[in-house]
Design a protein around this motif. Structure first.
Motif, mmCIF file in Angstrom:
data_model
loop_
_atom_site.group_PDB
_atom_site.id
_atom_site.type_symbol
_atom_site.label_atom_id
_atom_site.label_comp_id
_atom_site.label_asym_id
_atom_site.label_seq_id
_atom_site.Cartn_x
_atom_site.Cartn_y
_atom_site.Cartn_z
ATOM 1 N N TYR A 26 37.133 64.679 27.393
ATOM 2 C CA TYR A 26 37.617 64.324 28.678
ATOM 3 C C TYR A 26 36.985 65.566 29.585
ATOM 4 C CZ TYR A 26 41.550 67.609 28.287
ATOM 5 O OH TYR A 26 42.406 68.729 28.152
ATOM 6 N N ILE A 27 36.985 64.921 30.939
ATOM 7 C CA ILE A 27 36.334 65.717 32.210
ATOM 8 C C ILE A 27 37.683 66.490 33.106
ATOM 9 C CG2 ILE A 27 34.849 65.968 34.019
ATOM 10 C CD1 ILE A 27 32.948 64.364 32.329
ATOM 11 N N ALA A 28 37.497 67.620 33.382
ATOM 12 C CA ALA A 28 38.375 68.244 34.354
ATOM 13 C C ALA A 28 37.923 68.638 35.509
ATOM 14 C CB ALA A 28 39.129 69.417 33.758
ATOM 15 N N HIS A 29 38.349 68.239 36.719
ATOM 16 C CA HIS A 29 37.696 68.667 38.012
ATOM 17 C C HIS A 29 38.677 69.738 38.570
ATOM 18 C CE1 HIS A 29 35.520 64.488 39.172
ATOM 19 N NE2 HIS A 29 36.011 64.472 37.895
ATOM 20 N N VAL A 30 37.772 70.601 39.136
ATOM 21 C CA VAL A 30 38.527 71.970 39.551
ATOM 22 C C VAL A 30 37.789 72.199 40.913
ATOM 23 C CG1 VAL A 30 38.989 74.452 39.412
ATOM 24 C CG2 VAL A 30 38.991 72.866 37.412
ATOM 25 N N ARG A 31 38.676 72.217 41.879
ATOM 26 C CA ARG A 31 37.802 72.645 43.332
ATOM 27 C C ARG A 31 37.252 74.005 43.358
ATOM 28 N NH1 ARG A 31 38.333 68.461 46.764
ATOM 29 N NH2 ARG A 31 40.212 67.313 46.763
ATOM 30 N N LEU A 32 36.420 74.048 44.041
ATOM 31 C CA LEU A 32 35.288 75.263 43.902
ATOM 32 C C LEU A 32 36.206 76.633 44.382
ATOM 33 C CD1 LEU A 32 31.991 74.071 45.635
ATOM 34 C CD2 LEU A 32 32.635 74.310 43.241
ATOM 35 N N PHE A 33 37.160 76.464 45.194
ATOM 36 C CA PHE A 33 37.901 77.582 45.801
ATOM 37 C C PHE A 33 38.881 78.077 44.557
ATOM 38 C CE2 PHE A 33 40.379 74.242 47.372
ATOM 39 C CZ PHE A 33 41.405 74.552 46.798
#
Length: 70
Positions: A26-33
């Motif tokens: 599965y894939i997690a999304h993390v904001r760049l900041f």
């Protein structure tokens, strides 16, 4: 500082996900900041897979976790 709670939560969530879904990853999304979350997921075994773009700009890291890494 976290006492291993992030790693333990990630492991438990991953175990439940793979028990319920017939998936290998599965894939997690993390904001760049959000560097703390990014590094925590990397430490837990997630691998960089690229970036998510909005309006032709990088806005999030994409990190993949594989079932075999449990």
């Amino acid at each position: 500082m976290g006492g291993g709670r992030w790693a333990e939560a990630t492991k438990l969530i991953s175990q439940v996900y793979f028990a319920v879904k017939n998936e290998d990853s599965y894939i997690a999304h993390v904001r760049l900041f959000n560097q703390r979350s990014y590094h925590a997921l990397k430490k837990c075994g997630f691998q960089d897979t690229g970036f998510f773009y909005e309006n032709n700009q990088k806005t999030r890291y994409l990190l993949k976790f594989h079932k075999k890494d449990l």
